[in-house]
Write an enzyme that holds these catalytic residues in place. Structure first.
Site, PDB file in Angstrom:
ATOM      1  N   ASP A 234       0.862  -1.181   0.000  1.00  0.00           N
ATOM      2  CA  ASP A 234       0.000   0.000   0.000  1.00  0.00           C
ATOM      3  C   ASP A 234       0.902   1.236   0.000  1.00  0.00           C
ATOM      4  OD1 ASP A 234      -2.241   1.872   0.635  1.00  0.00           O
ATOM      5  OD2 ASP A 234      -3.324   0.016   0.987  1.00  0.00           O
ATOM      6  N   HIS A 257       2.255   2.026  -3.134  1.00  0.00           N
ATOM      7  CA  HIS A 257       1.342   2.946  -3.805  1.00  0.00           C
ATOM      8  C   HIS A 257       1.822   4.391  -3.749  1.00  0.00           C
ATOM      9  CE1 HIS A 257      -2.316  -0.013  -3.359  1.00  0.00           C
ATOM     10  NE2 HIS A 257      -1.257  -0.555  -3.949  1.00  0.00           N
TER      11      HIS A 257
END
Length: 426
Positions: A234, A257
């Site tokens: 993430d 991310h």
């Protein structure tokens, strides 16, 4: 006879003092760290370095004694492997500030999710002056838990898997030289804290691991994150609501991310974000690079004075990305988070997407004061491809090199390209 009796009494006194001294050293050994701090070794409280014996209560007992001592104190987790379930290190402390947590060994999270009734692995709270160091490792053993994360890649979902460490109301503190591996949830959360530094920390989890953000901040002021290596499933770093005066520098990120401001505007009562500076960072094979993300909700707040500068992108899907439609691209309505005074400067490298710059701002509260300066991005594929830069509902200015050149997403083709861009991973 009197002389003999005197000698016997003195001998008993010496023996008693020796036993007392030995018992005291057993519970807290002195001089193991610089400064002569009293060392509270968790193995002296029952922790076993065999990777099998539950040691959470031993950790807590050692912390409690260190915290309430009257001098400099160090809680020591020595070399070896320790198994622990939910652990709480609570202040305020009466010992000299800062209290030190020295992690030399490896701490394994218990894989039984039922032993985390409060939904977190380690919580450190209400401490003024903490140093966590030692070169050791917190291993969340997340592989055993990720299958229970029902969020998948849905943004509008709250994972209930335990974060590895939450620092709550921890002020004037430093975390340095610690390794974080395979957290069940977030690796580090910093909330309601002041003057907190994370330095020379390594955070690692597989690219497919769900909701394993590296470092997340919220409602905290004067946060410094520097010389950190992060690869997760993430956001490498996510800057949440109420974060102010955050300085991030010399971070390597990937997989993951990206380094994100947000997501913002999801819940009532969120506080503004202001004074965020991200510089001299390198992102490699991440889904996003420099990103600001807000929800399409009618919940008003502000995000301002944000700088992304001197950033290297290496095969990053969305290098520069303002997404005010986060969570649902087809949901009606507009975000009410006002974004202003944002600067993307000296951002260079390669991208795996055609639309290298996407500024999708709110129709209700358009972005103001967005500046792009010296942007140089190229397509990473061997075949040269023309890149695009699209923006909508943004008062933007451009200076220096602009590769790709930016155009308002006013015609249908650019709008379609932009919406395709926004469908990528969160």
């Amino acid at each position: 006879m009197a002389l003999i009796a005197s000698i016997e009494i003195k001998g008993l006194l010496i023996l008693g003092l020796t036993l007392l001294s030995s018992w005291g050293a057993h519970a807290a050994r002195r001089g193991l760290t610089d400064g002569g701090a009293t060392v509270f070794d968790v193995t002296q409280y029952g922790a076993k370095p065999n990777g099998k014996t539950e040691s959470a209560q031993a950790f807590i007992r050692a912390w409690n004694d260190a915290c309430k001592s009257n001098a400099a104190a160090t809680l020591l987790i020595p070399e070896g492997t320790f198994l622990a379930s939910e652990v709480f290190f609570h202040g305020p402390c009466s010992c000299s500030s800062p209290i030190t947590v020295e992690v030399r060994g490896t701490v394994l999270a218990n894989t039984d999710l039922s032993v985390y009734p409060d939904g977190v692995w380690f919580t450190i709270g209400s401490v003024n002056g903490l140093v966590m160091t030692g070169g050791g490792t917190f291993d969340g053993q997340g592989k055993n838990a990720w299958g229970y994360d029902n969020c998948g890649k849905r943004a509008d979902c709250n994972s209930l898997l335990p974060p590895s460490i939450i620092f709550a109301s921890v002020n004037n503190s430093l975390v340095r030289g610690i390794n974080m591996v395979n957290s069940m949830g977030y690796h580090i959360k910093i909330r309601e804290s002041f003057n907190f530094t994370v330095q020379e920390v390594n955070i690692t989890a597989p690219e497919e691991s769900p909701n394993t953000d590296g470092i997340h901040t919220s409602r905290s002021d004067l946060i410094t994150i520097t010389d950190v290596n992060i690869g997760t499933g993430d956001d490498c770093i996510s800057i949440g609501e109420g974060s102010t005066n955050v300085n991030i520098t010399r971070v390597t990120c990937g997989p993951g991310h990206g380094i994100s401001v947000g997501s913002l505007g999801k819940r009532p009562g969120e506080m503004d974000v202001k004074g965020i500076t991200i510089t001299n960072c390198t992102l490699t094979k991440t889904t996003n690079g420099a990103r600001i993300k807000t929800w399409q909700n009618p919940l008003a707040s502000k995000a301002s004075n944000i700088i992304y500068q001197d950033i290297i992108m290496d095969q990053v899907r969305n290098p520069i990305f303002i997404d005010q439609h986060y969570g649902s691209k087809r949901k009606p309505g507009s975000s009410r988070v006002k974004i202003s005074d944002v600067r993307f400067s000296n951002i260079r490298g390669t991208t795996t997407s055609i639309n290298a710059v996407a500024l999708s701002c709110s129709e209700a509260v358009p972005c103001e004061g967005v500046e792009l300066a010296d942007i140089d991005l190229a397509y990473s594929a061997p075949i040269p491809t023309k890149l695009t830069c699209s923006y909508e509902h943004a008062a933007a200015t451009f200076s220096g090199k602009q590769n790709p050149p930016c155009n308002v997403a006013s015609d249908q083709q650019n709008l379609v390209q932009l919406q395709v861009q926004l469908q990528n991973d969160y």
